[in-house]
Design an enzyme around this catalytic site. Structure first.
Site, mmCIF file in Angstrom:
data_model
loop_
_atom_site.group_PDB
_atom_site.id
_atom_site.type_symbol
_atom_site.label_atom_id
_atom_site.label_comp_id
_atom_site.label_asym_id
_atom_site.label_seq_id
_atom_site.Cartn_x
_atom_site.Cartn_y
_atom_site.Cartn_z
ATOM 1 N N LYS A 188 10.860 -13.892 -25.012
ATOM 2 C CA LYS A 188 9.903 -12.836 -25.360
ATOM 3 C C LYS A 188 8.745 -12.821 -24.353
ATOM 4 C CE LYS A 188 6.285 -12.708 -27.921
ATOM 5 N NZ LYS A 188 5.285 -12.896 -28.958
ATOM 6 N N ASP A 207 9.559 -8.863 -30.391
ATOM 7 C CA ASP A 207 8.509 -9.513 -31.184
ATOM 8 C C ASP A 207 8.757 -9.146 -32.652
ATOM 9 O OD1 ASP A 207 7.715 -6.891 -31.473
ATOM 10 O OD2 ASP A 207 5.589 -7.338 -31.229
#
Ligand code: SF4
Length: 289
Positions: A188, A207
């Site tokens: 991420k 996310d």
């Protein structure tokens, strides 16, 4: 009955007892060849039944079945997101790749607003990567305490700074594998830095908002960020990977909340079939149990 001649008895198995001698077989094959031929002429063996042709494997019909990841539907979602959030970008304030990397590490389990309150002072106090690399993690802890999980985050930030200085000449690498080699950096964070700063689409940022809304929109059925990212990379054109994540994150902040999404105001409503919609114009949802 002639004495000494005992008829053959059926054995327990139901077969006649006594093994056939070598070279002998049962039935007409014991007969001489000519007799056998004659017998076959009179009683020809039944013709073998023709086998029915093998049924061809038929692929299940796809036409008419609803496919939430069809290119047409995905394009429509992307088109509406472009209209809704034409200028969506990363909400974390930063001036360079290092600041973005630090801000992204600090944003784990924390709001971007909170991170944006912490980072200006932090970068004023420690302006360069070398400044961070020279720190002990405990020294950094008070400065980032309000972002939560500050002990782990301090270790990650200082560890990443040390490795960037020692292995990458003090420059944040623009390569996925090199970014992933930094402490505290997973896909991420790496995708945020690569996409937002370097404009490199190596993956899709997953996310909490992308996780939730991708599932609501039916773009993935998975629940694990790595698998969700793979699904999104399959259905979304690569040139939209960076923008799509930014737009979905904005959508999650503005309307598609985890609890009580504001479906009544959502431009995606009539193509969204999420089970937890709070309002609908789609007839089939009204009848759904
Ligand atoms: S309709 Fe509701 S659940 Fe679906 S994307 Fe919009 S806000 Fe989210």
């Amino acid at each position: 009955m002639v004495r000494g001649v005992v008829p053959r008895q059926a054995g327990r198995t139901g077969k006649q007892e006594g093994p056939a001698r070598r070279g002998q077989s049962r039935g007409i094959s014991r007969q001489p060849k000519e007799t056998r031929k004659l017998h076959e002429m009179r009683f020809p063996p039944p013709a073998a039944k023709p086998k029915p042709p093998k049924a061809k494997a038929v692929a299940p019909k796809k036409a008419g079945r609803y496919d939430p990841t069809s290119p047409e539907r995905v394009q429509e979602i992307l088109r509406r997101l472009d209209q809704l959030y034409p200028a969506a970008t990363c909400a974390l304030h930063h001036n360079n790749a290092w600041e973005l990397l630090v801000a992204t590490i600090l944003s784990a389990q924390c709001t971007d607003v909170r991170v944006n309150m912490v980072t200006p002072e932090l970068f004023k106090k420690y302006p360069t990567i070398e400044d961070f690399a020279a720190l002990k993690p405990e020294v950094l802890e008070p400065d980032i305490r309000s972002t939560g999980f500050f002990r782990n985050k301090s270790k990650s930030v200082v560890g990443a700074a040390k490795k960037i200085v020692s292995d990458f000449g003090g420059k944040v690498p623009d390569d996925m594998d090199q970014l992933l080699s930094l402490p505290g950096v997973a896909r991420k964070t790496a995708n945020v830095v690569l996409g937002t700063w370097f404009n490199k689409a190596e993956g899709v940022v997953v996310d909490t908002h992308v996780h939730r809304i991708s599932r609501r929109l039916g773009l993935t059925k998975n629940d694990e960020p790595g698998k969700i990212e793979q699904d999104l990379m399959r259905v979304i054109p690569r040139e939209k990977w960076i923008t799509f994540a930014h737009q979905i994150i904005w959508h999650g902040r503005k309307l598609c909340f985890a609890r009580s999404p504001q479906c009544v105001d959502c431009a995606l409503e009539n193509i969204c079939h999420a089970g937890d919609k709070t309002w609908t114009t789609v007839e089939m949802h009204k009848n759904a149990k």
